[in-house]
Design a protein around this motif. Sequence first.
Motif, PDB file in Angstrom:
ATOM      1  N   HIS A 127       0.901  -1.083  -0.143  1.00  0.00           N
ATOM      2  CA  HIS A 127       0.058  -0.102   0.107  1.00  0.00           C
ATOM      3  C   HIS A 127       0.804   1.291  -0.079  1.00  0.00           C
ATOM      4  CE1 HIS A 127      -3.959  -1.685   0.509  1.00  0.00           C
ATOM      5  NE2 HIS A 127      -3.364  -2.570   0.940  1.00  0.00           N
ATOM      6  N   PHE A 128       2.122   1.102   0.681  1.00  0.00           N
ATOM      7  CA  PHE A 128       3.013   2.344   0.289  1.00  0.00           C
ATOM      8  C   PHE A 128       3.272   2.566  -1.027  1.00  0.00           C
ATOM      9  CE2 PHE A 128       7.336   4.098   0.878  1.00  0.00           C
ATOM     10  CZ  PHE A 128       6.861   5.300   1.321  1.00  0.00           C
ATOM     11  N   PHE A 129       3.530   1.642  -1.670  1.00  0.00           N
ATOM     12  CA  PHE A 129       3.712   1.758  -3.137  1.00  0.00           C
ATOM     13  C   PHE A 129       2.856   2.611  -3.833  1.00  0.00           C
ATOM     14  CE2 PHE A 129       3.548   0.094  -7.550  1.00  0.00           C
ATOM     15  CZ  PHE A 129       4.931   0.489  -7.944  1.00  0.00           C
ATOM     16  N   GLY A 130       1.612   2.085  -3.456  1.00  0.00           N
ATOM     17  CA  GLY A 130       0.430   2.888  -4.165  1.00  0.00           C
ATOM     18  C   GLY A 130       0.540   4.128  -3.714  1.00  0.00           C
ATOM     19  N   PHE A 131       0.895   4.520  -2.451  1.00  0.00           N
ATOM     20  CA  PHE A 131       0.878   6.170  -2.165  1.00  0.00           C
ATOM     21  C   PHE A 131       1.950   6.832  -2.671  1.00  0.00           C
ATOM     22  CE2 PHE A 131       3.135   9.092   1.178  1.00  0.00           C
ATOM     23  CZ  PHE A 131       2.248   9.509   1.396  1.00  0.00           C
ATOM     24  N   LEU A 132       3.249   6.230  -2.984  1.00  0.00           N
ATOM     25  CA  LEU A 132       4.165   6.872  -3.630  1.00  0.00           C
ATOM     26  C   LEU A 132       3.528   7.113  -5.197  1.00  0.00           C
ATOM     27  CD1 LEU A 132       7.301   4.864  -2.584  1.00  0.00           C
ATOM     28  CD2 LEU A 132       6.500   7.173  -1.841  1.00  0.00           C
ATOM     29  N   MET A 133       2.846   6.214  -5.778  1.00  0.00           N
ATOM     30  CA  MET A 133       2.381   6.404  -7.155  1.00  0.00           C
ATOM     31  C   MET A 133       1.358   7.380  -7.205  1.00  0.00           C
ATOM     32  SD  MET A 133       4.133   4.163  -9.073  1.00  0.00           S
ATOM     33  CE  MET A 133       3.279   4.254 -10.289  1.00  0.00           C
TER      34      MET A 133
END
Length: 268
Positions: A127-133
Amino acid sequence: MLFGWGVAKGVVPDVLPGGINSYYVLLLCVCAAWTQMAIAHHPETFFPTYRNFLRDFGKIPKDRMETYLEMYDEQQRRVANGQRASEERPYRGFCSVLHKGFTCWSFALFVWFRAFQKGMRFYLPIHFFGFLMGGYKQPISGGKRMLTGAFWSSVFLASYVMVVHRVWCWLRQWNECESPAWLATGGFMCGFSIMAEHENRRPEMALWFLPQVWKSMWSYAEKRGWVRSLENGHVLLFCATMAYTMYCYRHQRSTVKKTYLKLLDLIF
């Protein structure tokens, strides 16, 4: 997964009334039914990494599974000779091996909390990756979505593990015998845990299971001589999926999930 998402959003709605959103829960339940049965009785059909992942979250060590399978073979020999599956009353044999030191309910609760903790460590980076995106543009709301998303994903995973264990124990004791069907039934029922996930992630989770199940079913069928693999067939399959993915990326962008679309835009 990109290929599966493209098929689900671009093709399935033209074939099934209501599209994949009307069927993703059932799809996950069917995949979970096969997965839980096969991980116990045909573990060699899974990739080693995925097999270890399932065993780790299921909290059943390899040596106990080996003992379980030996007991199951002995039970089948007794049944083949016209004997009862077990003379033990109440029927606890397999439970005492699979969750030694726990009652059925206490073990189910134990694996729920354990799977939730491991799920948070597993899902927070995702979910952190989605936040970065995209979420970084609105850090407060994006951070909130990241944390709540990881929480509910972990609830899904923990409930998935707990339900399959509890149903497995209950059916075993109720029927006073062990059967792969009990695991399959528990797997089917634990698939409904997907309802804890946000509705936008449910198709994605179902499609994440699907390739693993396809691989396991194919290996099972190949082992029994029902099908035969082509040399380097996986390379041809990868080429076909990438061709479809790139077609959707260029000409049917609405069929690709926004997160993956942003990633493709960065790459290409």
